[in-house]
Design a protein around this motif. Structure first.
Motif, PDB file in Angstrom:
ATOM      1  N   LEU A   1      38.685  22.859  37.055  1.00 27.96           N
ATOM      2  CA  LEU A   1      37.637  23.787  36.672  1.00 27.96           C
ATOM      3  C   LEU A   1      37.149  24.438  37.875  1.00 27.96           C
ATOM      4  CD1 LEU A   1      35.542  22.047  33.948  1.00 27.96           C
ATOM      5  CD2 LEU A   1      37.123  24.344  33.486  1.00 27.96           C
ATOM      6  N   ASN A   2      37.032  23.840  38.854  1.00 28.41           N
ATOM      7  CA  ASN A   2      36.631  24.414  40.315  1.00 28.41           C
ATOM      8  C   ASN A   2      37.416  25.191  40.915  1.00 28.41           C
ATOM      9  OD1 ASN A   2      34.061  23.119  40.351  1.00 28.41           O
ATOM     10  ND2 ASN A   2      34.666  21.190  41.290  1.00 28.41           N
ATOM     11  N   ALA A   3      38.979  24.790  40.816  1.00 22.93           N
ATOM     12  CA  ALA A   3      39.831  25.461  41.275  1.00 22.93           C
ATOM     13  C   ALA A   3      40.195  26.853  40.571  1.00 22.93           C
ATOM     14  CB  ALA A   3      41.064  24.713  41.502  1.00 22.93           C
ATOM     15  N   ALA A   4      39.690  27.073  39.413  1.00 21.85           N
ATOM     16  CA  ALA A   4      39.859  28.100  38.567  1.00 21.85           C
ATOM     17  C   ALA A   4      39.452  29.573  39.314  1.00 21.85           C
ATOM     18  CB  ALA A   4      39.147  28.109  37.146  1.00 21.85           C
ATOM     19  N   THR A   5      40.437  30.433  38.868  1.00 23.24           N
ATOM     20  CA  THR A   5      40.120  31.753  39.548  1.00 23.24           C
ATOM     21  C   THR A   5      39.244  32.890  38.717  1.00 23.24           C
ATOM     22  OG1 THR A   5      42.108  32.952  38.612  1.00 23.24           O
ATOM     23  CG2 THR A   5      42.370  31.761  40.516  1.00 23.24           C
ATOM     24  N   GLU A   6      38.824  33.749  39.095  1.00 22.53           N
ATOM     25  CA  GLU A   6      38.196  34.850  38.474  1.00 22.53           C
ATOM     26  C   GLU A   6      39.036  35.305  37.180  1.00 22.53           C
ATOM     27  OE1 GLU A   6      34.841  35.955  38.444  1.00 22.53           O
ATOM     28  OE2 GLU A   6      34.759  34.243  39.606  1.00 22.53           O
ATOM     29  N   ALA A   7      40.141  35.508  37.383  1.00 21.39           N
ATOM     30  CA  ALA A   7      41.106  35.756  36.056  1.00 21.39           C
ATOM     31  C   ALA A   7      40.881  34.950  35.236  1.00 21.39           C
ATOM     32  CB  ALA A   7      42.526  36.003  36.779  1.00 21.39           C
ATOM     33  N   ASP A   8      40.881  33.491  35.399  1.00 19.72           N
ATOM     34  CA  ASP A   8      40.837  32.396  34.498  1.00 19.72           C
ATOM     35  C   ASP A   8      39.379  32.556  33.635  1.00 19.72           C
ATOM     36  OD1 ASP A   8      43.375  31.563  35.476  1.00 19.72           O
ATOM     37  OD2 ASP A   8      42.233  30.272  37.014  1.00 19.72           O
ATOM     38  N   ARG A   9      38.504  33.233  34.360  1.00 20.21           N
ATOM     39  CA  ARG A   9      37.252  33.256  33.704  1.00 20.21           C
ATOM     40  C   ARG A   9      36.887  34.577  32.597  1.00 20.21           C
ATOM     41  NH1 ARG A   9      35.878  29.410  36.500  1.00 20.21           N
ATOM     42  NH2 ARG A   9      35.561  29.137  38.777  1.00 20.21           N
ATOM     43  N   GLY A  10      37.841  35.396  32.843  1.00 18.37           N
ATOM     44  CA  GLY A  10      37.937  36.242  31.613  1.00 18.37           C
ATOM     45  C   GLY A  10      36.872  37.356  31.723  1.00 18.37           C
ATOM     46  N   THR A  11      36.725  38.063  30.672  1.00 15.96           N
ATOM     47  CA  THR A  11      35.676  39.077  30.619  1.00 15.96           C
ATOM     48  C   THR A  11      34.218  38.485  29.816  1.00 15.96           C
ATOM     49  OG1 THR A  11      36.480  40.016  28.539  1.00 15.96           O
ATOM     50  CG2 THR A  11      37.292  41.020  30.416  1.00 15.96           C
ATOM     51  N   GLU A  12      34.423  37.552  29.326  1.00 16.17           N
ATOM     52  CA  GLU A  12      33.054  36.859  28.773  1.00 16.17           C
ATOM     53  C   GLU A  12      32.205  36.145  29.760  1.00 16.17           C
ATOM     54  OE1 GLU A  12      32.362  37.065  25.512  1.00 16.17           O
ATOM     55  OE2 GLU A  12      33.997  38.325  25.276  1.00 16.17           O
ATOM     56  N   ASN A  13      32.634  36.153  31.069  1.00 12.38           N
ATOM     57  CA  ASN A  13      31.960  35.597  32.038  1.00 12.38           C
ATOM     58  C   ASN A  13      30.677  36.263  32.358  1.00 12.38           C
ATOM     59  OD1 ASN A  13      30.672  34.116  34.088  1.00 12.38           O
ATOM     60  ND2 ASN A  13      32.461  34.435  35.529  1.00 12.38           N
ATOM     61  N   PRO A  14      29.417  35.850  32.161  1.00 12.63           N
ATOM     62  CA  PRO A  14      28.078  36.630  32.277  1.00 12.63           C
ATOM     63  C   PRO A  14      27.906  36.754  33.789  1.00 12.63           C
ATOM     64  CG  PRO A  14      27.473  34.568  31.696  1.00 12.63           C
ATOM     65  CD  PRO A  14      28.909  34.605  31.298  1.00 12.63           C
ATOM     66  N   PHE A  15      28.421  36.047  34.595  1.00 13.39           N
ATOM     67  CA  PHE A  15      28.209  35.872  36.149  1.00 13.39           C
ATOM     68  C   PHE A  15      28.941  36.939  36.940  1.00 13.39           C
ATOM     69  CE2 PHE A  15      27.071  31.785  34.541  1.00 13.39           C
ATOM     70  CZ  PHE A  15      25.966  31.841  34.605  1.00 13.39           C
ATOM     71  N   ARG A  16      29.846  37.649  36.176  1.00  9.77           N
ATOM     72  CA  ARG A  16      30.663  38.942  36.815  1.00  9.77           C
ATOM     73  C   ARG A  16      29.762  40.021  37.334  1.00  9.77           C
ATOM     74  NH1 ARG A  16      36.302  39.614  34.480  1.00  9.77           N
ATOM     75  NH2 ARG A  16      37.284  38.802  36.579  1.00  9.77           N
TER      76      ARG A  16
END
Length: 128
Positions: free
Chosen positions: A113-128
């Protein structure tokens, strides 16, 4: 005694059909459990190609269940530690990421999880 090739083919086809039915039933049960789990633990819907969504949900459920067993049930984590990991898991909405991690050990989930990239976080991420 030798069976005819027609009998052998019919038997083989019946075996294949019963295996396919068994596998379809198993996947349906796993999918139902994954959806119920995601709802219960407020996991966001996954994103990606339609054909990957169910597989991603099953993979996420299996990996998170393995992580909970390894880290909390059998390990030394408390509920606060687990809540932090769950929050990180919620940020990963790419179905493909969960599918790619499906064979990982439960003890490796935090590192993954710590190594996941922004692309893995998708568009639902509220912290983008």
């Amino acid at each position: 005694m030798q069976i005819s090739s027609d009998c052998w083919k019919a038997s083989r086809d019946a075996d294949t059909e019963s295996k396919e039915e068994w596998l379809a039933a198993k996947r349906a049960a796993e999918q139902e459990a994954a959806v119920a789990w995601a709802r219960q633990f407020d996991m966001p819907p996954l994103e990606g190609p339609a054909k990957a969504l169910d597989w991603g949900e099953r993979s996420r459920h299996q990996l998170m269940t393995a992580a909970h067993t390894a880290l909390v049930v059998e390990g030394s984590w408390d509920e606060a530690d687990w809540a932090e990991l769950e929050e990180k898991a919620r940020s990963i909405t790419a179905a493909g990421w969960w599918i790619d991690q499906r064979d990982a050990e439960g003890t490796d989930v935090l590192e993954l999880l710590n190594a996941a990239t922004e692309a893995d976080r998708g568009t639902e991420n509220p912290f983008r």
